[in-house]
Scaffold this motif. Structure first.
Motif, PDB file in Angstrom:
ATOM      1  N   ILE A 127       0.827  -1.211   0.000  1.00 36.82           N
ATOM      2  CA  ILE A 127       0.000   0.000   0.000  1.00 36.82           C
ATOM      3  C   ILE A 127       0.860   1.259   0.000  1.00 36.82           C
ATOM      4  O   ILE A 127       0.684   2.135  -0.861  1.00 36.82           O
ATOM      5  CB  ILE A 127      -0.985  -0.021   1.185  1.00 36.82           C
ATOM      6  CG1 ILE A 127      -2.093  -1.044   0.911  1.00 36.82           C
ATOM      7  CG2 ILE A 127      -1.605   1.345   1.417  1.00 36.82           C
ATOM      8  CD1 ILE A 127      -3.057  -1.218   2.050  1.00 36.82           C
ATOM      9  N   PRO A 128       1.798   1.442   0.940  1.00 37.45           N
ATOM     10  CA  PRO A 128       2.616   2.662   0.873  1.00 37.45           C
ATOM     11  C   PRO A 128       3.475   2.737  -0.388  1.00 37.45           C
ATOM     12  O   PRO A 128       3.694   3.820  -0.927  1.00 37.45           O
ATOM     13  CB  PRO A 128       3.476   2.577   2.138  1.00 37.45           C
ATOM     14  CG  PRO A 128       3.441   1.164   2.564  1.00 37.45           C
ATOM     15  CD  PRO A 128       2.113   0.655   2.141  1.00 37.45           C
ATOM     16  N   VAL A 129       3.959   1.578  -0.866  1.00 38.73           N
ATOM     17  CA  VAL A 129       4.744   1.584  -2.106  1.00 38.73           C
ATOM     18  C   VAL A 129       3.878   2.062  -3.266  1.00 38.73           C
ATOM     19  O   VAL A 129       4.285   2.928  -4.060  1.00 38.73           O
ATOM     20  CB  VAL A 129       5.311   0.180  -2.387  1.00 38.73           C
ATOM     21  CG1 VAL A 129       5.949   0.129  -3.767  1.00 38.73           C
ATOM     22  CG2 VAL A 129       6.317  -0.215  -1.328  1.00 38.73           C
ATOM     23  N   ALA A 130       2.672   1.509  -3.372  1.00 39.92           N
ATOM     24  CA  ALA A 130       1.791   1.883  -4.477  1.00 39.92           C
ATOM     25  C   ALA A 130       1.369   3.338  -4.386  1.00 39.92           C
ATOM     26  O   ALA A 130       1.240   4.030  -5.405  1.00 39.92           O
ATOM     27  CB  ALA A 130       0.559   0.976  -4.481  1.00 39.92           C
ATOM     28  N   ARG A 131       1.151   3.836  -3.159  1.00 43.61           N
ATOM     29  CA  ARG A 131       0.779   5.245  -3.008  1.00 43.61           C
ATOM     30  C   ARG A 131       1.921   6.143  -3.479  1.00 43.61           C
ATOM     31  O   ARG A 131       1.699   7.137  -4.178  1.00 43.61           O
ATOM     32  CB  ARG A 131       0.428   5.546  -1.558  1.00 43.61           C
ATOM     33  CG  ARG A 131      -0.871   4.926  -1.092  1.00 43.61           C
ATOM     34  CD  ARG A 131      -1.365   5.589   0.173  1.00 43.61           C
ATOM     35  NE  ARG A 131      -2.452   4.847   0.793  1.00 43.61           N
ATOM     36  CZ  ARG A 131      -3.713   4.869   0.382  1.00 43.61           C
ATOM     37  NH1 ARG A 131      -4.031   5.592  -0.675  1.00 43.61           N
ATOM     38  NH2 ARG A 131      -4.638   4.169   0.998  1.00 43.61           N
ATOM     39  N   MET A 132       3.126   5.814  -3.094  1.00 38.30           N
ATOM     40  CA  MET A 132       4.256   6.657  -3.467  1.00 38.30           C
ATOM     41  C   MET A 132       4.504   6.596  -4.968  1.00 38.30           C
ATOM     42  O   MET A 132       4.690   7.621  -5.626  1.00 38.30           O
ATOM     43  CB  MET A 132       5.516   6.229  -2.707  1.00 38.30           C
ATOM     44  CG  MET A 132       6.737   7.066  -3.052  1.00 38.30           C
ATOM     45  SD  MET A 132       8.155   6.670  -2.025  1.00 38.30           S
ATOM     46  CE  MET A 132       7.659   7.374  -0.468  1.00 38.30           C
ATOM     47  N   LEU A 133       4.485   5.411  -5.547  1.00 37.86           N
ATOM     48  CA  LEU A 133       4.795   5.277  -6.968  1.00 37.86           C
ATOM     49  C   LEU A 133       3.658   5.791  -7.846  1.00 37.86           C
ATOM     50  O   LEU A 133       3.897   6.128  -9.011  1.00 37.86           O
ATOM     51  CB  LEU A 133       5.084   3.816  -7.312  1.00 37.86           C
ATOM     52  CG  LEU A 133       6.292   3.186  -6.616  1.00 37.86           C
ATOM     53  CD1 LEU A 133       6.465   1.746  -7.077  1.00 37.86           C
ATOM     54  CD2 LEU A 133       7.559   3.966  -6.891  1.00 37.86           C
ATOM     55  N   GLY A 134       2.461   5.836  -7.323  1.00 34.30           N
ATOM     56  CA  GLY A 134       1.325   6.280  -8.125  1.00 34.30           C
ATOM     57  C   GLY A 134       0.929   7.715  -7.894  1.00 34.30           C
ATOM     58  O   GLY A 134      -0.141   8.132  -8.325  1.00 34.30           O
ATOM     59  N   LEU A 135       1.779   8.497  -7.241  1.00 37.82           N
ATOM     60  CA  LEU A 135       1.421   9.890  -6.953  1.00 37.82           C
ATOM     61  C   LEU A 135       1.167  10.681  -8.231  1.00 37.82           C
ATOM     62  O   LEU A 135       0.219  11.437  -8.323  1.00 37.82           O
ATOM     63  CB  LEU A 135       2.543  10.562  -6.157  1.00 37.82           C
ATOM     64  CG  LEU A 135       2.616  10.195  -4.668  1.00 37.82           C
ATOM     65  CD1 LEU A 135       3.810  10.869  -4.043  1.00 37.82           C
ATOM     66  CD2 LEU A 135       1.348  10.607  -3.961  1.00 37.82           C
ATOM     67  N   TYR A 136       2.033  10.497  -9.219  1.00 37.04           N
ATOM     68  CA  TYR A 136       1.946  11.298 -10.430  1.00 37.04           C
ATOM     69  C   TYR A 136       1.735  10.388 -11.630  1.00 37.04           C
ATOM     70  O   TYR A 136       2.683   9.979 -12.285  1.00 37.04           O
ATOM     71  CB  TYR A 136       3.214  12.139 -10.620  1.00 37.04           C
ATOM     72  CG  TYR A 136       3.490  13.028  -9.442  1.00 37.04           C
ATOM     73  CD1 TYR A 136       2.853  14.253  -9.337  1.00 37.04           C
ATOM     74  CD2 TYR A 136       4.368  12.639  -8.442  1.00 37.04           C
ATOM     75  CE1 TYR A 136       3.092  15.080  -8.254  1.00 37.04           C
ATOM     76  CE2 TYR A 136       4.608  13.457  -7.353  1.00 37.04           C
ATOM     77  CZ  TYR A 136       3.974  14.672  -7.264  1.00 37.04           C
ATOM     78  OH  TYR A 136       4.203  15.473  -6.196  1.00 37.04           O
ATOM     79  N   ARG A 137       0.488  10.083 -11.865  1.00 33.58           N
ATOM     80  CA  ARG A 137       0.197   9.163 -12.950  1.00 33.58           C
ATOM     81  C   ARG A 137       0.394   9.827 -14.311  1.00 33.58           C
ATOM     82  O   ARG A 137       0.812   9.205 -15.260  1.00 33.58           O
ATOM     83  CB  ARG A 137      -1.243   8.652 -12.811  1.00 33.58           C
ATOM     84  CG  ARG A 137      -1.599   7.633 -13.876  1.00 33.58           C
ATOM     85  CD  ARG A 137      -3.012   7.163 -13.713  1.00 33.58           C
ATOM     86  NE  ARG A 137      -3.339   6.134 -14.687  1.00 33.58           N
ATOM     87  CZ  ARG A 137      -4.541   5.595 -14.818  1.00 33.58           C
ATOM     88  NH1 ARG A 137      -5.517   5.999 -14.047  1.00 33.58           N
ATOM     89  NH2 ARG A 137      -4.773   4.670 -15.716  1.00 33.58           N
ATOM     90  N   TYR A 138       0.080  11.097 -14.400  1.00 33.80           N
ATOM     91  CA  TYR A 138       0.164  11.803 -15.664  1.00 33.80           C
ATOM     92  C   TYR A 138       1.235  12.880 -15.601  1.00 33.80           C
ATOM     93  O   TYR A 138       1.582  13.367 -14.511  1.00 33.80           O
ATOM     94  CB  TYR A 138      -1.186  12.462 -15.998  1.00 33.80           C
ATOM     95  CG  TYR A 138      -2.301  11.463 -16.073  1.00 33.80           C
ATOM     96  CD1 TYR A 138      -2.459  10.679 -17.209  1.00 33.80           C
ATOM     97  CD2 TYR A 138      -3.193  11.297 -15.019  1.00 33.80           C
ATOM     98  CE1 TYR A 138      -3.480   9.759 -17.283  1.00 33.80           C
ATOM     99  CE2 TYR A 138      -4.212  10.376 -15.089  1.00 33.80           C
ATOM    100  CZ  TYR A 138      -4.354   9.608 -16.235  1.00 33.80           C
ATOM    101  OH  TYR A 138      -5.355   8.696 -16.302  1.00 33.80           O
ATOM    102  N   PRO A 139       1.808  13.325 -16.718  1.00 34.36           N
ATOM    103  CA  PRO A 139       2.832  14.385 -16.704  1.00 34.36           C
ATOM    104  C   PRO A 139       2.253  15.676 -16.165  1.00 34.36           C
ATOM    105  O   PRO A 139       1.097  16.013 -16.446  1.00 34.36           O
ATOM    106  CB  PRO A 139       3.235  14.515 -18.170  1.00 34.36           C
ATOM    107  CG  PRO A 139       2.061  13.984 -18.933  1.00 34.36           C
ATOM    108  CD  PRO A 139       1.481  12.898 -18.090  1.00 34.36           C
ATOM    109  N   GLN A 140       3.022  16.353 -15.365  1.00 30.28           N
ATOM    110  CA  GLN A 140       2.544  17.570 -14.728  1.00 30.28           C
ATOM    111  C   GLN A 140       2.676  18.766 -15.671  1.00 30.28           C
ATOM    112  O   GLN A 140       3.361  18.709 -16.686  1.00 30.28           O
ATOM    113  CB  GLN A 140       3.344  17.817 -13.444  1.00 30.28           C
ATOM    114  CG  GLN A 140       3.328  16.643 -12.489  1.00 30.28           C
ATOM    115  CD  GLN A 140       1.925  16.282 -12.068  1.00 30.28           C
ATOM    116  OE1 GLN A 140       1.217  17.122 -11.561  1.00 30.28           O
ATOM    117  NE2 GLN A 140       1.524  15.046 -12.297  1.00 30.28           N
TER     118      GLN A 140
END
Length: 918
Positions: free
Chosen positions: A155-168
């Motif tokens: 869960i914490p790994v997925a939250r961290m890696l999925g913070l920025y799904r799209y280019p900012q």
């Protein structure tokens, strides 16, 4: 979304603390344990090699410390080596990612949220230091992370890696030269030189420059929450979600008839969410949960004993355990110590293949355990690769010496990590490792071929990411899936671009199709394993079935029942129910305040059936059917009517025939002696009419016997009413004739003009006409008809004649009763008249019986049902007619047959003279 924003803010804050990047880069003393291998594209792997004794305390006054280790997990090291094997195979495969070399970074997640987050931060920011929001390492792109194993760590790994799904959003062009580039392929080697102005720009535009994004593919995290794409947009897994396992486990327990289930679960996200969802699935499938108990991830003797006491005292025989083997081990050890047997332990895939439990002398407790296991796959070169590793050939592997020492129970001349000395109780008696040891000679979880299941998931996860990279790299310019049909750059791709290909990846490996659904889950297929003793105190995991979630209903669960062995070596499926099944013919009645599986069995009411076991309600039989004795089948109702074939009908018919024959004999006797004074007395013609009326009255009772039909129903009551009225009219005429005959002989009588021969006929006609009119109106307006009465008698269809108009029926009886009363009154008044052979007394007595019979008939008729109602009316007919026959004709027959001397004119005159003298 809230979790993501919170984590984004935390990372941005860490990047903009006072002191700027210098402060961020001073986090070099974080103790991340792992090793790397260079490549064009890097894939990271997280493996829980060590299991902590206890969670470390955080004072927030000093850098966090890595928790002390308790055990080194050999099976996790097997996963690590499989990860390396997959990378090696892909690099050597000319058809997969040609001209691209995969590198890797391997980390020990250590079953600690602190450790795993620390390691992921290290991966994202660089190999030398952990700098949130900055890439401090080589420009090699990090394609994704394989891991972690547990859901709580994923869960914490997925939250961290999925913070920025799209280019900012890109910053203003004037700032591009001043800000550190965050895209794949960029690097900043000395972030300590970033000026205060640049940090201000990071503060203003930091959210536009995420840390290097990445994907996570777990090989053992099954928590359904991780399928939430809004929270974990870049999370995938090669093990099915527990959502499918919950459904399958519910199917399994209900398949065996276990409706009373106990659940124990580890007290973490995996255990709490999983057990609650499983409880819901079991209840939806028709089962009930006897208890739901949680045990802590860290051992607690008091709570463990309390859980065992709940298990021991519960009537539930099936205990479903939602936990990893390391957490549930103390509970199972305590159950074995207290000799708790006869229970069926139902295992989730997290511990269904735990060889560590089979080596702890728990056979008596765990024999017969059944559960879901991850599907088994084949990796042809795995065993050769696993047994070929050696410390000398893997110098970069910082874990291999610890693995070697644990496998061969030896120590290396010098420790390779400071923390190894802290956790190894070295003694001079322990032998030193020589390096000459051979992995082919030992049998551990590392070399166990049964461990191929999770190992296969690790292998598949690497291949899935490699195939996605291959599809990305194979894109032809102008034919891409992105804007303007563009392709992603192989060494400069964005997360969302790789995510596009990973969502659509589809490849064959080991003869199986591999792909992800819309939620990042693989096809849900499980093996069902059974723990069986094989002698020598050893246990074997025997595959006895399969569950495939995508299969059609009824075909998703396949079991070989003959191959299953239960606790104690029994082949009989254990019973685990709160209440035993209700047999057919009974329904379940819930016990107040208890689950639905706890019930009492109540027999179905008459006319209701339950043809299945455990019926929740009884069904009512169709109108013309009735429940059988066992209340499990509707059978046609018995058809009831007063028939000639049954004893009652036959008896009444016999009495009717007997009276009719007797009446015929009396008639013959009267005809034979028709010229004798006693026959002539009181109007011989009326006597013949009365005999005929009585004969018809007796015979009309036969109309009431037999199956009611349309014609017979029309005739029954009408014939009875008219014939009986005719009979009573004859009696009334006799009475009137007696009175008129006596009065007419007196000189001053005015009745002489009534003393005529046709007077009886007129009396009979006048008396009969009102009844005839009543019957005529009755038949014309509302005639009787046959009907099937379903309600009069339970379980029977009474075929009877509906009288049509009850008013007409009672009018008919009322008029007949009126004539009888008139006859009785007149006869009573004339009983002492000195006429010869005066019948007034006999008529009085006969009418008294007649009225008594029909007065008694009324309540009896209304209180009976079915054929007994008809029998009551026949009895009244026979009784009243026989009373008339006996009272009016038997005395005369007595004189004719036995006292012929009295049947003379002289005797009559003498009797009449004596009467006048008196």
């Amino acid at each position: 979304m809230q979790h993501r924003l919170l984590l984004e803010g935390l990372l941005l804050f860490l990047s903009n603390v006072p002191g700027g990047a210098a402060a961020a880069c001073r986090l070099q003393d974080l103790s991340v344990h792992g090793f790397t291998s260079e490549g064009d594209i890097v894939i990271a792997g997280l493996f829980p090699l060590h299991f902590p004794k206890m969670a470390p305390g955080f004072s927030f006054q000093a850098p966090p410390r890595r928790p002390p280790w308790e055990t080194f997990r050999l099976w996790a090291y097997r996963w690590l080596q499989t990860f390396q094997l997959a990378i090696k195979e892909i690099n050597e495969d000319p058809g997969l990612l040609p001209n691209v070399t995969l590198g890797f970074a391997i980390l020990d997640s250590g079953e600690s949220a602190h450790s795993v987050l620390e390691g992921v931060t290290w991966l994202l920011s660089g190999r030398e230091s952990s700098v949130p929001s900055y890439q401090c390492s080589s420009p090699r792109p990090l394609a994704g992370v394989i891991g972690d194993a547990s859901s709580s760590m994923s869960i914490p790994v997925a939250r961290m890696l999925g913070l920025y799904r799209y280019p900012q959003v890109q910053p203003h062009p004037t700032h591009v030269g001043h800000l550190p580039r965050q895209r794949v392929g960029s690097k900043i080697c000395d972030v300590s030189r970033i000026t205060e102005v640049e940090w201000t720009q990071v503060l203003n535009f930091g959210s536009s420059f995420p840390m290097l994004p990445s994907l996570a593919i777990s090989y053992f995290a099954t928590l359904p929450l991780l399928s939430d794409r809004s929270q974990f947009p870049s999370f995938f897994r090669t093990i099915p979600s527990d959502e499918f396992q919950h459904r399958g486990l519910a199917r399994l327990v209900i398949h065996f008839g276990w409706t009373w289930i106990g659940i124990i679960a580890v007290e973490d996200d995996y255990g709490r969410l999983g057990s609650q969802n499983l409880k819901k699935k079991i209840e939806e499938a028709g089962g009930c949960v006897a208890f739901l108990e949680f045990f802590p991830a860290t051992f607690s003797e008091g709570r463990t004993r309390r859980i065992i006491e709940v298990i021991r005292t519960s009537s539930a025989k099936a205990i479903l355990v939602f936990s990893f083997d390391s957490y549930v081990m103390p509970v199972l050890v305590e159950a074995s110590r207290q000799n708790i047997t006869g229970k069926v332990w139902v295992a989730t895939e997290a511990w269904s293949m735990a060889s560590s439990l089979t080596e702890m002398n728990l056979q008596n407790t765990l024999e017969g355990t059944i559960g879901f296991a991850i599907r088994r796959g084949e990796i042809p070169t795995l065993n050769t690769f696993l047994t070929a590793i050696h410390p000398s050939s893997s110098p970069m592997d910082v874990f291999i010496k610890e693995f070697w020492g644990l496998t061969f129970d030896c120590l290396w001349p010098s420790p390779f990590e400071d923390w190894e000395l802290e956790n190894n109780d070295s003694t001079p008696t322990k032998q030193l490792c020589t390096g000459a040891e051979n992995l082919k000679t030992v049998h551990t979880p590392y070399t166990d071929p049964e461990e191929i299941r999770i190992t296969y998931n690790v292998h598949t996860a690497v291949y899935a990411l490699a195939h996605a990279l291959h599809d990305l790299s194979s894109c032809q310019p102008g034919e891409g899936p992105f804007g303007n049909r563009a392709c992603a750059q192989r060494n400069n791709f964005e997360l969302w671009q790789l995510l596009y290909y990973l969502e659509r990846v589809h490849f064959r490996k080991g003869g199986e199709e591999h792909f992800f659904d819309a939620l990042g889950n693989p096809p849900a297929v499980y093996d069902i394993v059974n723990w069986q003793q094989i002698g020598g105190g050893k246990m074997a995991f025997v595959t006895v079935g399969r569950f495939e979630a995508a299969a059609p209903p009824g075909q998703d669960l396949i079991l070989n029942h003959s191959a299953i062995v239960w606790n104690g070596g029994s082949r009989q499926v254990p019973r685990s129910v709160c209440s035993e099944s209700c047999p057919s013919g009974h329904r379940r009645a819930a016990r107040p305040g208890q689950p639905l599986c706890c019930f009492d069995c109540l027999a179905c009411s008459a006319g209701e059936i339950a043809n299945n076991t455990d019926s929740s309600e009884c069904s009512i039989c169709p109108e013309e059917f009735w429940s059988n004795e066992k209340k499990n089948k509707c059978i046609p109702k018995l058809t009831e009517f007063l028939s000639f074939g049954e004893p009652l009908g036959a008896a009444l018919a016999a009495f009717t025939s007997g009276f009719a024959i007797l009446l015929i004999l009396v008639s013959i006797l009267f005809v034979k002696y028709h010229n004798t004074p006693i026959v002539k007395a009181n109007n011989r013609y009326l006597s013949y009419l009365l005999l005929l009326a009585l004969l018809l009255s007796f015979l009309c009772s036969l109309l009431f016997i037999g199956r009611p039909e349309g014609f017979s129903c029309l005739l029954r009551q009408v014939t009875f009413g008219l014939v009986f009225t005719f009979c009573v009219s004859c009696v009334l005429a006799k009475t009137i004739v007696v009175v008129v005959a006596f009065k007419a002989t007196q000189p001053s009588s005015n009745l002489k003009k009534w003393a005529m021969e046709k007077l009886p006929n007129k009396i009979i006609f006048i008396s009969l006409m009102p009844q005839f009119l009543v019957c005529l109106v009755w038949l014309s307006r509302s005639p009787p008809f046959p009907e099937k009465n379903m309600a009069s008698q339970p379980g029977k269809v009474t075929i009877e004649c509906n009288e049509g108009s009850s008013t007409a029926f009672w009018c008919m009886l009322g008029y007949m009763g009126f004539l009888a009363v008139v006859s009785f009154v007149l006869a009573f008044l004339a009983r002492k008249l000195p006429a010869s052979f005066n019948e007034a007394s006999s008529i009085t007595f006969s009418m008294l019986i007649f009225i008594s019979v029909w007065t008694s008939f009324l309540p009896a008729y209304r209180s009976t049902r079915g054929k007994y109602m008809v029998a009551t009316e026949i009895f009244a007919i026979l009784a009243s007619c026989s009373a008339l026959l006996v009272c009016l004709f038997f005395p005369k027959c007595y004189i004719i047959l036995l006292k012929p001397k009295r049947n003379t004119k002289e005797h009559l005159l003498r009797k009449l003279t004596h009467g006048n003298e008196k």
